[in-house]
Design a protein around this motif. Structure first.
Motif, short mmCIF file in Angstrom:
data_model
loop_
_atom_site.label_atom_id
_atom_site.label_comp_id
_atom_site.label_asym_id
_atom_site.label_seq_id
_atom_site.Cartn_x
_atom_site.Cartn_y
_atom_site.Cartn_z
N LYS A 149 0.84 -1.21 0.00
CA LYS A 149 0.00 0.00 0.00
C LYS A 149 0.87 1.26 0.00
CE LYS A 149 -3.91 -1.83 2.66
NZ LYS A 149 -4.69 -1.66 3.91
N PRO A 150 0.30 2.39 -0.41
CA PRO A 150 1.03 3.65 -0.31
C PRO A 150 1.33 3.98 1.16
CG PRO A 150 -0.92 3.88 -1.70
CD PRO A 150 -1.00 2.54 -1.06
N GLU B 243 -1.42 5.18 3.60
CA GLU B 243 -2.37 4.17 4.07
C GLU B 243 -1.74 3.31 5.16
OE1 GLU B 243 -4.67 1.92 1.19
OE2 GLU B 243 -4.31 3.50 -0.28
#
Length: 127
Positions: free
Chosen positions: A70-71, A74
Motif C-alpha cells: 500500500k502507499p 495508508e
C-alpha cells in the motif's frame, strides 16, 4: 516476517550466506542457543516445524504483501508502533541505506481486531 519490497533494489554481495533457520522440533536448549546466535549475528531468523498450518501461514503472507504494497499514507494509519502497530525506520550508514518497515501486533484478539481495519482491505481476513 520479511516481505519483498515493491521497489526494485540493487543487490550487493554480503558475507551472509543465508537466513538462519531455527527448527523448533529440536530440544529446547539447542533451540535457545540457536535463537540467541541468530539474533546476535543476523538480527532475525526463519522458524520451521512450528506447528502452524501452511494455509494460515500462506494467508498471513498474502495479507502482509497487500499491506506492505500500500502507499505510505495508508500504511501509516496502522501506526505508530507504540509499541504495537506500523513503523518505518531509515537504516544503514555505509552505502547500505534503506528503509525497514514493520508491523508489530499483540497476540490479544481485541488488539488485533482494532488494528485490522487499518491493516487489511477486508478485516475479516486479518484476524
Amino acid at each position: 516476517m520479511v516481505v519483498p519490497s515493491p521497489t526494485p533494489r540493487r543487490t550487493k554481495k554480503t558475507r551472509a550466506l543465508g537466513i538462519p533457520t531455527i527448527d523448533l522440533s529440536l530440544d529446547s536448549s539447542n533451540v535457545s542457543r540457536l535463537i540467541v546466535r541468530a539474533c546476535e549475528e543476523y538480527g532475525f531468523f526463519k522458524v520451521i516445524n512450528h506447528g502452524v498450518d501452511k494455509e494460515v501461514v500462506t494467508r498471513l503472507e498474502e495479507e502482509a504483501a497487500h499491506f506492505f504494497g500500500k502507499p505510505a499514507m495508508e500504511k501509516q494509519q496502522a501506526g505508530p508502533a507504540t509499541p504495537f502497530g506500523y513503523g518505518c525506520k531509515n537504516i544503514g550508514c555505509h552505502g547500505d541505506t534503506g528503509e525497514l518497515e514493520y508491523l508489530l501486533l499483540h497476540t490479544n484478539p481485541l488488539s488485533v481486531s482494532e488494528r485490522s481495519k487499518s491493516i487489511s482491505n477486508d478485516p475479516s481476513k486479518f484476524r
